[in-house]
Design a protein around this motif. Sequence first.
Motif, PDB file in Angstrom:
ATOM      1  N   GLU A  34      -2.197  -2.492  -5.887  1.00  0.00           N
ATOM      2  CA  GLU A  34      -3.439  -3.377  -5.360  1.00  0.00           C
ATOM      3  C   GLU A  34      -2.903  -4.297  -5.030  1.00  0.00           C
ATOM      4  O   GLU A  34      -1.863  -5.192  -5.632  1.00  0.00           O
ATOM      5  CB  GLU A  34      -3.666  -3.092  -7.144  1.00  0.00           C
ATOM      6  N   LYS A  37       0.783  -1.173   0.069  1.00  0.00           N
ATOM      7  CA  LYS A  37       0.256   0.553  -0.059  1.00  0.00           C
ATOM      8  C   LYS A  37       0.784   1.302   0.277  1.00  0.00           C
ATOM      9  O   LYS A  37       0.587   2.021  -0.758  1.00  0.00           O
ATOM     10  CB  LYS A  37      -1.176   0.187   0.981  1.00  0.00           C
ATOM     11  N   GLU A  86      -6.355  -5.237  -3.365  1.00  0.00           N
ATOM     12  CA  GLU A  86      -6.976  -6.109  -3.121  1.00  0.00           C
ATOM     13  C   GLU A  86      -7.745  -7.408  -3.990  1.00  0.00           C
ATOM     14  O   GLU A  86      -7.282  -7.342  -5.569  1.00  0.00           O
ATOM     15  CB  GLU A  86      -7.924  -5.058  -4.005  1.00  0.00           C
TER      16      GLU A  86
END
Length: 630
Positions: free
Chosen positions: A131, A126, A133
């Motif tokens: 990314e 992060k 997710e």
Amino acid sequence: MGDFKLTTIEENEAITNRLLETGAKVGADSWQLRVKNQTPHCKFGEQGVCCRICSMGPCRITPKAPRGICGCDAHGIVGRNFLRFTAGGCAAHSDHGREIAHTLYQARPEGPYKVKDPEKLIRIAKEWNIETEGKDIYDLAHEVAYVALGEYGKIEGYQNFTSRAPEHTRELWKKAEIMPRAVDREIATAMHMTHMGNTSKPEALVRQSFRTGLSDGWGGSMTGTEFSDVLFGTPTPIETEANLGVMVAENVNIVVHGHDPSLSELICEYADDPEMIAYAKSKGAKGITVSGVCCTSNEVAMRRGIPMAGNFLQQENVVLTGACEAIVVDVQCIFPALGPLSKCFHTKFVTTSPICQMPDSDFVRFDAATAGENAKAIVKMAIDNFENRNPDLVYIPDTKQKATVGYSVEAIVKTLDGVTNSQVDETGTTKPLLQCITSGVIRGAVAMVGCNNPKIRPDYLHVELMKKMIANDIVIIASGCSAQAAAKAGLMDKAAKDLCGAGLKRVCELADIPPVLHMGSCVDISRMLMLAAELAKDSGLNISQLPVVGCAPEWMSEKAVSIGNYVVSTGLDTFLGVDPYVSGSDQMCELLTNGVRDWVEAAYTVEKDLDKLGDLMIERIEEKRAALGI
Ligand code: MSK
């Protein structure tokens, strides 16, 4: 104080002398003998005024010959040597970090390397705008490792981890033109600048020394630390023991030595394997003991509680016990002397890295893809060697101390959370620690780091300075061989709280910590940078305003110079007990001990006298407190 007693320097010296008697019996060489052959040292080298960068020389600066053949003066020669020293240290640390990033790149759910701290991995991703997710954790590991490897040669921009530094610090770096770019670029620039016919201006050489150091501390070393945590777990407090008495006469003794935890982690795993233990028993041993030397030891002590047999100048001692079946090394701080020394005993000297190849060793090329097999083969080699021991040569001193280790930044924050909760309600930050400092219960902190150096009685400055600091309510965070000096002496035993001033003693009792906190290996000095950055952000102060200083009293390696440069550049005054070969240039001395303060709000102090060195650090901490009105 109950039964608690520190192990003295004299006791450790007596143990060494007893082991040297064994060495004499088998005709072994030792660093103590080699020091005699090498002294007095070359004065030109000591002052940094010998130049052998081209083949017109070597040139040596004297009052009668104030310039080298190319016309370079003492300031240019000392400055170039200082920068090359830094580049060597940065290269070693950063390549260590790169190896760890490669290991993370090869992590697989089926092992041998797995992701043990997925939260930290996600946090880094992060931070780097990757990314996270819906991604498989191993896909993410490979992506983050790939970006980290790219950091070494990135085309533009600065080291990603510098975003962790406070805004003010980053501004100083930009203004001073020392913001670190790609790690490999800073090392190459350092080598290029110091090539014959390039820079001879001290100021420019020191700036590049700082920028190279910063690419180590906020780049390569931080990569080594953070990704080791991702792979092997972020350290939490754990009990262990330290000093040669951790070796066990009835067991197969394997000693791991060096810096990179990738191999030693697996050695520890296989040494614990019931199949291997049964095999050891079939060979007449009672079990298997793994212990460590230098920073590999710090790594496995912090994560597994593996005992620490000794630090840098004890590496020969482990072989001299006559009870070491294998000393297994990876990279850095390994004496080539271990080869011929091991031949005087039954000990197998096992080298494992193409980076560190030595005569008289068994080379088992260690590779992430074959790591499991390699580690198993080494453990088996050690077990098979047990029967070759000569019982007449076995002497394991009965000396060891208890130690609580494993104080990562995360562990320090968590441990101190409970201490001042009655006054401070913000948990998960460094505010409880700040509260201890601002209230004066703790006066400040010293980051004590670095090696042993035969120029100083082994561990003497580390231990005596630590005793003086804690008696004055100054907490110590320690790494590298300094941490091991503390552990061997007993300063990482929680009972050492009785040696503290009243304030620090109270904190040790409330938090249940020793007064000297083990923060890890050499690359883990990056943990100290992160702690300083967090303290500054949580307090709203600049790093240079914190009552915190750095100290490397017995340093010896190029890495230590790189460390010193990034610690000073980060805003922490740094105290050395050994001169970094700059005394031959008053301009270089003035810059390093004073001039650089205009750039980074901190500077070096070199002081060889123990009492003066300790007094100067306390004085500096108290000056900072007074300036803050606390
Ligand atoms: S091992 S660099 S002797 S601290 Fe990291 Fe010890 Fe110094 Fe090596």
